[in-house]
Design an enzyme around this catalytic site. Sequence first.
Site, short mmCIF file in Angstrom:
data_model
loop_
_atom_site.label_atom_id
_atom_site.label_comp_id
_atom_site.label_asym_id
_atom_site.label_seq_id
_atom_site.Cartn_x
_atom_site.Cartn_y
_atom_site.Cartn_z
N GLU A 51 0.80 -1.24 0.00
CA GLU A 51 0.00 0.00 0.00
C GLU A 51 0.83 1.29 0.00
OE1 GLU A 51 -2.70 -0.35 3.30
OE2 GLU A 51 -3.84 -1.96 2.32
N ASN A 64 2.18 -5.22 -3.17
CA ASN A 64 0.76 -5.50 -2.92
C ASN A 64 0.00 -4.20 -2.65
OD1 ASN A 64 -1.22 -7.69 -2.32
ND2 ASN A 64 -1.23 -6.85 -0.24
N HIS A 101 -10.34 -5.93 -2.62
CA HIS A 101 -11.46 -5.73 -1.68
C HIS A 101 -12.54 -4.98 -2.44
CE1 HIS A 101 -9.16 -7.14 1.75
NE2 HIS A 101 -8.19 -6.31 1.47
N GLU A 111 -6.27 -10.65 -1.44
CA GLU A 111 -7.13 -10.41 -0.27
C GLU A 111 -8.59 -10.31 -0.69
OE1 GLU A 111 -5.68 -7.11 2.13
OE2 GLU A 111 -3.59 -7.66 1.79
N ASP A 150 -12.33 -10.10 -1.24
CA ASP A 150 -13.66 -10.18 -0.64
C ASP A 150 -14.57 -9.26 -1.44
OD1 ASP A 150 -12.76 -7.69 0.48
OD2 ASP A 150 -12.51 -8.57 2.47
C1 XIL Z 1 -6.66 -6.14 8.08
C2 XIL Z 1 -7.03 -7.33 8.96
O1 XIL Z 1 -7.95 -8.14 8.26
C3 XIL Z 1 -7.63 -6.83 10.27
O2 XIL Z 1 -7.80 -7.93 11.16
C4 XIL Z 1 -6.75 -5.78 10.91
O3 XIL Z 1 -7.41 -5.23 12.04
C5 XIL Z 1 -6.43 -4.66 9.94
O4 XIL Z 1 -5.84 -5.23 8.77
N1 XIL Z 1 -5.13 -4.47 3.53
C6 XIL Z 1 -4.16 -5.34 4.00
C7 XIL Z 1 -4.48 -6.22 5.15
O5 XIL Z 1 -3.09 -5.46 3.41
O6 XIL Z 1 -3.35 -6.44 5.97
C8 XIL Z 1 -5.61 -5.66 5.98
O7 XIL Z 1 -5.93 -6.63 6.97
C9 XIL Z 1 -6.79 -5.31 5.11
C10 XIL Z 1 -6.42 -4.27 4.10
#
Ligand code: XIL
Length: 299
Positions: free
Chosen positions: A127, A169, A206, A235, A237
């Site tokens: 990020e 990422n 996401h 990641e 969802d």
């Molecule tokens: C999130 C986790 O799912 C949570 O449990 C935590 O409180 C915050 O981080 N981007 C990422 C992940 O790269 O590491 C994040 O994970 C979600 C967004």
Amino acid sequence: GTTLGASAAEKGRYFGTAVAAFKLSDSAYTTILNREFNMVTPENEMKIDATEPQQGQFSYGSAEQIVNHARSRGMNVRGHTLAWHSQQPGWMQNMSGSALRQAMLNHVTQVATHFRGQIYAWDVVNEAFADGSSGARRDSNLQRTGNDWIEAAFRAARAADPGAKLCYNDYNTDNWTHAKTQAVYTMVRDFKSRGVPIDCVGFQSHFNNDSPYVSNYRTTLSSFAALGVDVQITELDIQGASAATYRSVVEDCLAVARCNGITVWGIRDSDSWRSSQTPLLFTSSGAKKPAYDAVLAAL
Ligand code: XIL
């Protein structure tokens, strides 16, 4: 295949999930984990605040729990994440300049060395680009150490764990037309042209009402792959867990030879960091949702 992992493997891919160490004692959770997935990502346990809570004092217990659970069952592990502006321990949040640069590089080296040989791919940097239309780097304490902090992190990771794939990422890099996507693309192209050791790009994916799945996602994946890197969906969802959207994501990955696999960000809706969006493949009680059937059918 009859499970996500086995079906993905038949296509030369993997299907993974984020895992929380404290849930490994929940047999309803591990039953699904062990049955369905062949890749795991520690959800929080490899972040900087977890692995180096005090400067120079490393803490690997819960990360190792996940790595050992996975590898003893034939699953691989994505390491997440070595350098990030978020979830930094207090000592790092308060650092700047060359001291911070040195501390960041030491962190990358120590953690990647500790797990050397056990990690399929590291999210070396997470990020680092700003949202919106600027195409700029995200302002952070790490960015303020100099624009070359990202390549320095990749070089340190390669030296420490030469067998692992090294990924950049990010989120909101799915839509090919967005400035953030183009900015990451330009960085990866530059890294490849200068021999900075980068092997893959992770697309968090996401998807929600504010940043929905768009049909040019496949173009994004294939355009990055054409730079000579692997791509991974890291990641996933989807707000509301539309079966059709999950199917499209799987089809897009399978359409790109260098898309190694897909990781969903949790198993059951109750495991999600955005549980109110019910974005995952299993209900909170562990039942397969329509999105699960769509994914399995598409694999
Ligand atoms: C999130 C986790 O799912 C949570 O449990 C935590 O409180 C915050 O981080 N981007 C990422 C992940 O790269 O590491 C994040 O994970 C979600 C967004």
